[in-house]
Every structure is written in structure tokens, then in C-alpha cells.
Design an enzyme around this catalytic site. Sequence first.
Site, PDB file in Angstrom:
ATOM      1  N   ASP A 115       0.429  -1.323   0.114  1.00  0.00           N
ATOM      2  CA  ASP A 115      -0.096   0.153  -0.139  1.00  0.00           C
ATOM      3  C   ASP A 115       0.728   1.024   0.176  1.00  0.00           C
ATOM      4  OD1 ASP A 115      -1.937  -1.368   0.385  1.00  0.00           O
ATOM      5  OD2 ASP A 115      -2.493  -1.593   2.078  1.00  0.00           O
ATOM      6  N   ASP A 133      -6.857  -1.389  -4.906  1.00  0.00           N
ATOM      7  CA  ASP A 133      -8.375  -1.158  -3.568  1.00  0.00           C
ATOM      8  C   ASP A 133      -8.451   0.326  -4.661  1.00  0.00           C
ATOM      9  OD1 ASP A 133      -7.292  -2.703  -1.614  1.00  0.00           O
ATOM     10  OD2 ASP A 133      -5.480  -1.070  -1.124  1.00  0.00           O
TER      11      ASP A 133
END
Length: 159
Positions: A115, A133
Site C-alpha cells: 500500500d 483497492d
Amino acid sequence: MLKWLWLTLFAVLLDQGSKLTIDVSMHLYESIPVMPYFNLTYVHNTGAAFSFLSEAGGWQRWFFSGLALTISVAITIWLAKLQKHEHLLGASLALILGGAVGNLIDRVAYGYVIDFIDVYYGNSHFPAFNIADAAINLGVFLMLAESFGWFGSAKKEPG
């Protein structure tokens, strides 16, 4: 309507390319301010959304991998059965599939998801996320929009 798989492939390539770029150009936990309210911050997420179950001891890697694989197969079957006029639903499913596959690749290859998108206001930071995401969230938003007829795509019942 497997014609939407190009969008899935695009989402996966964009996701994996961005993650590889972050991995080779930043150190873990390094943060680079980009603009107000937005940083690039490199983190590893061993859990699910919002780091759910990240401290579970390792079993969650295979659980979430299996879940993503099962969902990916179901979405691919759903895509194959779509009617020609279901364009928005096709795009929605393709984006969700691309995001699921992008994060599945990370889980299987590394044991965690990379991330790096850090959105914040003041001292409050939204949990870091990635392109996969974002694709999943955009796909879900478009699916909801389609189901509510926000873009004129829902069929009106006579009445």
C-alpha cells in the site's frame, strides 16, 4: 461478455506497475509529500481492508488469498453471462476483478499487500491503500450507481 477483461488487465498492470515502482524506489515506511492532503507512504499490509486481521499470525494470508480467488472465479463467470447491453455492470465487475487479482498477486508472492496512497487531513490519516483497492472501490461505486439507475442504466418497471 468477456470483452471487459481488457479493463481487468489494465487495472492489474497499473496496480502491479505502481507497486513495483514504489517497492524499488522507496524504503519501507518512507513517506513523500506529494501535495496537500496526499503523500506516498510505503507500507506492507498483511491483513485485509484497514489492516483487518493484520496481527492474526499468518493464517490470514491464505484465507484472504482463497477468498480473492473464489470471488475472482465467480466474477469471471458473472462477466461471461452478462448481456450485451449491460455495459456499466461489465465495467464494474471488471474493475473489481482487476483489484482482487492485483492484491491476490501480492498476497501469494510476498505474503502482504503493498500500500502507498496516503490521504489525510490534519493529523488524521485514512488507512493507506493502492490502485487495486481504488479499482475495487470504483467498481463497487459504479455497480451501486447502475443498480440505483444514477446513470440511466437501470430498467424502469412499468407501473
